[in-house]
Design a protein around this motif. Sequence first.
Motif, PDB file in Angstrom:
ATOM      1  N   GLY A  14      39.905  44.753  52.104  1.00 42.73           N
ATOM      2  CA  GLY A  14      39.237  43.478  51.843  1.00 42.73           C
ATOM      3  C   GLY A  14      39.059  43.247  50.358  1.00 42.73           C
ATOM      4  O   GLY A  14      39.549  44.016  49.537  1.00 42.73           O
ATOM      5  N   THR A  15      38.349  42.155  50.049  1.00 48.38           N
ATOM      6  CA  THR A  15      38.189  41.795  48.651  1.00 48.38           C
ATOM      7  C   THR A  15      36.995  42.524  48.043  1.00 48.38           C
ATOM      8  O   THR A  15      36.155  43.067  48.754  1.00 48.38           O
ATOM      9  CB  THR A  15      37.942  40.287  48.517  1.00 48.38           C
ATOM     10  OG1 THR A  15      36.732  39.998  49.220  1.00 48.38           O
ATOM     11  CG2 THR A  15      39.070  39.479  49.094  1.00 48.38           C
ATOM     12  N   ALA A  16      36.946  42.485  46.713  1.00 49.89           N
ATOM     13  CA  ALA A  16      35.848  43.147  46.012  1.00 49.89           C
ATOM     14  C   ALA A  16      34.518  42.481  46.368  1.00 49.89           C
ATOM     15  O   ALA A  16      33.516  43.149  46.616  1.00 49.89           O
ATOM     16  CB  ALA A  16      36.100  43.072  44.510  1.00 49.89           C
ATOM     17  N   LEU A  17      34.549  41.138  46.437  1.00 50.01           N
ATOM     18  CA  LEU A  17      33.321  40.419  46.771  1.00 50.01           C
ATOM     19  C   LEU A  17      32.883  40.757  48.204  1.00 50.01           C
ATOM     20  O   LEU A  17      31.687  40.879  48.485  1.00 50.01           O
ATOM     21  CB  LEU A  17      33.569  38.912  46.631  1.00 50.01           C
ATOM     22  CG  LEU A  17      32.380  38.074  46.208  1.00 50.01           C
ATOM     23  CD1 LEU A  17      31.750  38.622  44.939  1.00 50.01           C
ATOM     24  CD2 LEU A  17      32.805  36.633  46.009  1.00 50.01           C
ATOM     25  N   GLY A  18      33.887  40.943  49.075  1.00 51.16           N
ATOM     26  CA  GLY A  18      33.594  41.329  50.469  1.00 51.16           C
ATOM     27  C   GLY A  18      32.861  42.654  50.509  1.00 51.16           C
ATOM     28  O   GLY A  18      31.902  42.834  51.275  1.00 51.16           O
ATOM     29  N   LEU A 106      33.140  49.331  46.281  1.00 52.47           N
ATOM     30  CA  LEU A 106      34.175  48.646  45.521  1.00 52.47           C
ATOM     31  C   LEU A 106      35.171  49.638  44.909  1.00 52.47           C
ATOM     32  O   LEU A 106      36.387  49.471  45.004  1.00 52.47           O
ATOM     33  CB  LEU A 106      33.488  47.835  44.431  1.00 52.47           C
ATOM     34  CG  LEU A 106      34.406  46.977  43.611  1.00 52.47           C
ATOM     35  CD1 LEU A 106      33.987  45.531  43.776  1.00 52.47           C
ATOM     36  CD2 LEU A 106      34.344  47.357  42.172  1.00 52.47           C
ATOM     37  N   VAL A 107      34.642  50.702  44.329  1.00 51.23           N
ATOM     38  CA  VAL A 107      35.516  51.684  43.678  1.00 51.23           C
ATOM     39  C   VAL A 107      36.363  52.414  44.729  1.00 51.23           C
ATOM     40  O   VAL A 107      37.573  52.599  44.565  1.00 51.23           O
ATOM     41  CB  VAL A 107      34.679  52.679  42.837  1.00 51.23           C
ATOM     42  CG1 VAL A 107      35.548  53.787  42.293  1.00 51.23           C
ATOM     43  CG2 VAL A 107      33.994  51.953  41.696  1.00 51.23           C
ATOM     44  N   ALA A 112      41.544  53.422  47.444  1.00 50.56           N
ATOM     45  CA  ALA A 112      42.329  53.482  48.686  1.00 50.56           C
ATOM     46  C   ALA A 112      43.468  52.463  48.627  1.00 50.56           C
ATOM     47  O   ALA A 112      44.595  52.760  49.032  1.00 50.56           O
ATOM     48  CB  ALA A 112      41.425  53.211  49.877  1.00 50.56           C
ATOM     49  N   ALA A 113      43.191  51.265  48.099  1.00 50.44           N
ATOM     50  CA  ALA A 113      44.232  50.226  48.028  1.00 50.44           C
ATOM     51  C   ALA A 113      45.358  50.650  47.090  1.00 50.44           C
ATOM     52  O   ALA A 113      46.533  50.473  47.403  1.00 50.44           O
ATOM     53  CB  ALA A 113      43.623  48.911  47.549  1.00 50.44           C
ATOM     54  N   ILE A 324      35.585  37.111  37.168  1.00 46.92           N
ATOM     55  CA  ILE A 324      36.984  37.264  36.733  1.00 46.92           C
ATOM     56  C   ILE A 324      37.400  38.726  36.895  1.00 46.92           C
ATOM     57  O   ILE A 324      38.484  39.032  37.383  1.00 46.92           O
ATOM     58  CB  ILE A 324      37.161  36.803  35.270  1.00 46.92           C
ATOM     59  CG1 ILE A 324      36.929  35.302  35.183  1.00 46.92           C
ATOM     60  CG2 ILE A 324      38.551  37.153  34.746  1.00 46.92           C
ATOM     61  CD1 ILE A 324      36.953  34.753  33.773  1.00 46.92           C
ATOM     62  N   ASP A 325      36.499  39.645  36.492  1.00 48.12           N
ATOM     63  CA  ASP A 325      36.817  41.076  36.635  1.00 48.12           C
ATOM     64  C   ASP A 325      37.073  41.423  38.097  1.00 48.12           C
ATOM     65  O   ASP A 325      38.001  42.172  38.415  1.00 48.12           O
ATOM     66  CB  ASP A 325      35.659  41.923  36.094  1.00 48.12           C
ATOM     67  CG  ASP A 325      35.566  41.836  34.576  1.00 48.12           C
ATOM     68  OD1 ASP A 325      36.584  41.518  33.951  1.00 48.12           O
ATOM     69  OD2 ASP A 325      34.480  42.085  34.035  1.00 48.12           O
ATOM     70  N   LEU A 326      36.250  40.863  38.986  1.00 50.44           N
ATOM     71  CA  LEU A 326      36.444  41.148  40.414  1.00 50.44           C
ATOM     72  C   LEU A 326      37.766  40.562  40.897  1.00 50.44           C
ATOM     73  O   LEU A 326      38.509  41.206  41.640  1.00 50.44           O
ATOM     74  CB  LEU A 326      35.300  40.550  41.244  1.00 50.44           C
ATOM     75  CG  LEU A 326      33.934  41.212  41.114  1.00 50.44           C
ATOM     76  CD1 LEU A 326      32.931  40.547  42.027  1.00 50.44           C
ATOM     77  CD2 LEU A 326      34.003  42.696  41.462  1.00 50.44           C
ATOM     78  N   ARG A 327      38.075  39.340  40.440  1.00 48.53           N
ATOM     79  CA  ARG A 327      39.321  38.705  40.886  1.00 48.53           C
ATOM     80  C   ARG A 327      40.549  39.429  40.337  1.00 48.53           C
ATOM     81  O   ARG A 327      41.555  39.554  41.002  1.00 48.53           O
ATOM     82  CB  ARG A 327      39.345  37.229  40.488  1.00 48.53           C
ATOM     83  CG  ARG A 327      38.913  36.358  41.669  1.00 48.53           C
ATOM     84  CD  ARG A 327      39.121  34.906  41.361  1.00 48.53           C
ATOM     85  NE  ARG A 327      37.840  34.315  41.043  1.00 48.53           N
ATOM     86  CZ  ARG A 327      37.619  33.495  40.022  1.00 48.53           C
ATOM     87  NH1 ARG A 327      38.596  33.161  39.223  1.00 48.53           N
ATOM     88  NH2 ARG A 327      36.436  33.002  39.812  1.00 48.53           N
ATOM     89  N   GLU A 328      40.436  39.920  39.103  1.00 48.45           N
ATOM     90  CA  GLU A 328      41.556  40.683  38.522  1.00 48.45           C
ATOM     91  C   GLU A 328      41.804  41.939  39.347  1.00 48.45           C
ATOM     92  O   GLU A 328      42.940  42.313  39.613  1.00 48.45           O
ATOM     93  CB  GLU A 328      41.237  41.083  37.083  1.00 48.45           C
ATOM     94  CG  GLU A 328      41.251  39.927  36.110  1.00 48.45           C
ATOM     95  CD  GLU A 328      42.658  39.457  35.766  1.00 48.45           C
ATOM     96  OE1 GLU A 328      43.472  40.276  35.320  1.00 48.45           O
ATOM     97  OE2 GLU A 328      42.937  38.251  35.964  1.00 48.45           O
ATOM     98  N   LEU A 329      40.714  42.586  39.772  1.00 43.16           N
ATOM     99  CA  LEU A 329      40.873  43.790  40.601  1.00 43.16           C
ATOM    100  C   LEU A 329      41.486  43.413  41.948  1.00 43.16           C
ATOM    101  O   LEU A 329      42.376  44.105  42.452  1.00 43.16           O
ATOM    102  CB  LEU A 329      39.523  44.486  40.803  1.00 43.16           C
ATOM    103  CG  LEU A 329      39.613  45.794  41.591  1.00 43.16           C
ATOM    104  CD1 LEU A 329      40.389  46.846  40.812  1.00 43.16           C
ATOM    105  CD2 LEU A 329      38.229  46.344  41.927  1.00 43.16           C
ATOM    106  N   ASP A 330      41.029  42.292  42.517  1.00 51.02           N
ATOM    107  CA  ASP A 330      41.601  41.842  43.793  1.00 51.02           C
ATOM    108  C   ASP A 330      43.098  41.595  43.659  1.00 51.02           C
ATOM    109  O   ASP A 330      43.872  41.924  44.543  1.00 51.02           O
ATOM    110  CB  ASP A 330      40.911  40.557  44.266  1.00 51.02           C
ATOM    111  CG  ASP A 330      39.600  40.865  44.969  1.00 51.02           C
ATOM    112  OD1 ASP A 330      39.416  42.025  45.389  1.00 51.02           O
ATOM    113  OD2 ASP A 330      38.757  39.965  45.077  1.00 51.02           O
ATOM    114  N   ALA A 331      43.476  41.004  42.506  1.00 51.80           N
ATOM    115  CA  ALA A 331      44.910  40.720  42.306  1.00 51.80           C
ATOM    116  C   ALA A 331      45.698  42.020  42.272  1.00 51.80           C
ATOM    117  O   ALA A 331      46.815  42.096  42.776  1.00 51.80           O
ATOM    118  CB  ALA A 331      45.104  39.954  41.008  1.00 51.80           C
ATOM    119  N   LEU A 332      45.093  43.069  41.725  1.00 53.84           N
ATOM    120  CA  LEU A 332      45.794  44.356  41.654  1.00 53.84           C
ATOM    121  C   LEU A 332      45.821  45.060  43.009  1.00 53.84           C
ATOM    122  O   LEU A 332      46.791  45.732  43.352  1.00 53.84           O
ATOM    123  CB  LEU A 332      45.105  45.277  40.639  1.00 53.84           C
ATOM    124  CG  LEU A 332      45.325  44.965  39.173  1.00 53.84           C
ATOM    125  CD1 LEU A 332      44.401  45.788  38.302  1.00 53.84           C
ATOM    126  CD2 LEU A 332      46.772  45.239  38.777  1.00 53.84           C
TER     127      LEU A 332
END
Length: 605
Positions: A14-18, A106-107, A112-113, A324-332
């Motif tokens: 899932g996403t970081a925000l999730g 989150l970490v 795992a991802a 933005i930091d969370l979204r950048e991590l999601d993109a990765l």
Amino acid sequence: MSDTFAASPARLRGTALGAIFASVALRRGIAVACTALLVLEKLVAVLLPLIFVKLLAQGTQGAQGELAPSMLLLALFCAAGVAVVCLSEYREVRFLSILQNAQKALVQQALAAFHRKPQAFFAAHASPELTRAVNRAAWSVDAIFSIGFFNILPTVLQVLFACGVLWVHLSALHAALLLLMVGLLVSMTYRSVNTQQALYRERIREDNRINAVLADSLVNAETVRAFGGIGFELERLSARQARLDVAWRRQQTQLSAGKCAQASLIQLSQFVLLGATVLASTGTGIGTAELGVGLVMVSMYVAQVFGPLESVGLLYSSFTHAFIDLRELDALTRDAPPAPEAKAAADAPEAPEAPAPAPLQAQCVSVAVDGKTLLDAVSLRLPARGKIALVGPTGSGKTTLARALTGMGPLSAGRLLLNDVPATPETMLRHALYVSQTTGLFDDTLEYNIGYGNREVQAAQLGAAVERAQLASMLKEREAGLASPCGELGARLSGGERQRIAVARALLNARPVMVFDEITAQLDAVTETAIFAALDRLAQDALVVHVTHHLEMVADAERIFCFAGGRLAEQGTHDELMRNRGGYAALWDARMQALGVRPLLGKAA
Ligand SMILES: Nc1ncnc2c1ncn2[C@@H]1O[C@H](COP(=O)(O)OP(=O)(O)OP(=O)(O)O)[C@@H](O)[C@H]1O
Ligand SMILES: [Mg+2]
């Protein structure tokens, strides 16, 4: 309870925000209690100016001999001030477990991802760049809670409470003016921060790259020392730093311009609200003392509301940066859409999970990276058990095939069949084990590295694997034995020791297909022979595939596949291939010469 997210890879998607929301949901009791504390704290804060104004009013009435009520009000005023701080700190402490859980989730989710990513992902992203992205996102959790929950939300509450009080005690116009000025300030901040986003993204990308350069330099400390390369390293670093300077300066200039505009608006608000109070008093017969009290009250609310709002620009920009930091991590961490070939393989009927030995087949397997063909339509059939060899000149595609056969690398075309049933890379990952040319060692103990991958390993099994991998004497020399540290990437071990650890680890994780890629290249001949003997015993129950340049070690293989330029050039037993006088015979002759033995000695003689 605080380890709710630990070691559960299946739920870490899932996403970081999730992940953050899940952590709040898990501790909703605490979240609700903290929100209640927050509302209480803001109510007390809003009462402060009212108490103060009451105190002033008593003072201006000049009542003689009525000291007690004033002192009581003063004490109440001070106590309320202390209560605001204590409520806020108590809430911080209660909230900590939510913050900790969110960060851990989150970490762990990101790690795992990353481990589910294909090899190409790691070729495109250096690991320090990824760790930096994870760290940023982890700290952004703190920003999201402390700014979003404990700052923006309270400020909204405070504005509403202050408007209510101004309306009741002064006029609806005061409340409307306050709301209008706050609205203007928020919309200005919002626009300024949004234009900041692209600049911030650019800045963190440069920052991540600097981190990658630093880590790369430190990992190669030996090479830097050997070549006196500190100057080279500093040049590389400063070139990157110069790019960060430019990105940062651009962002800061825009940020500062926004802050100046914001400060002007706040002063304008103060002017408008205080001016409105003065204007409202003119011609109404209100006394100076009463006007003074009104002005003090307005000033206190303006300070109370605009104080946090002044920093809201900064807070909101940190808040946006956190997103933005969370979204950048999601993109990765987001899974890349599968390549058409990989999808075709995934759609193929899945072979039943077969932990038992089974014949393995490659049909027209090709591998291409960035348009370059590394492996070209290779077809081969391997038996369920026995010793097999993949040989060929350097760069001929052996490792590429070994990785494809074991599910470690992607296929661009063709398919694998296990027991004549199509097998996906995921199936092969369960069925086969690839032991790499470069031993992957963790910065932990020998025991951790040797037993890696096998949770059920018993001390006796560990001991047997250590014996078979020729590690016993090395362990005896170390005081801490299996508890000895290996160092980063096995820095405290010799090359041969690292390879023997890889062998012991493989023996403890035996699967029906075992592929050993150049695992004895750094061993002396005696140790190498002993290890090949141990692996020959393994070949009685499993398919053991050796990728090697030490042809004398695999001359007794049941079948030898010889590669050249990414193609399967020839195959057969050693004797058959020697009779062919093709590429294999040429390699063999060269090898024998290198070993100081005349050509065609030994088995080929
Ligand atoms: N990720 C990659 N991207 C681009 N080219 C690659 C990649 N991996 C390998 N190659 C190239 O593919 C070719 C085959 O590489 P491979 O590692 O399979 O060779 P090999 O036969 O195992 O060689 P060696 O005996 O030196 O280990 C080489 O030319 C190599 O440079
Ligand atoms: Mg190789």
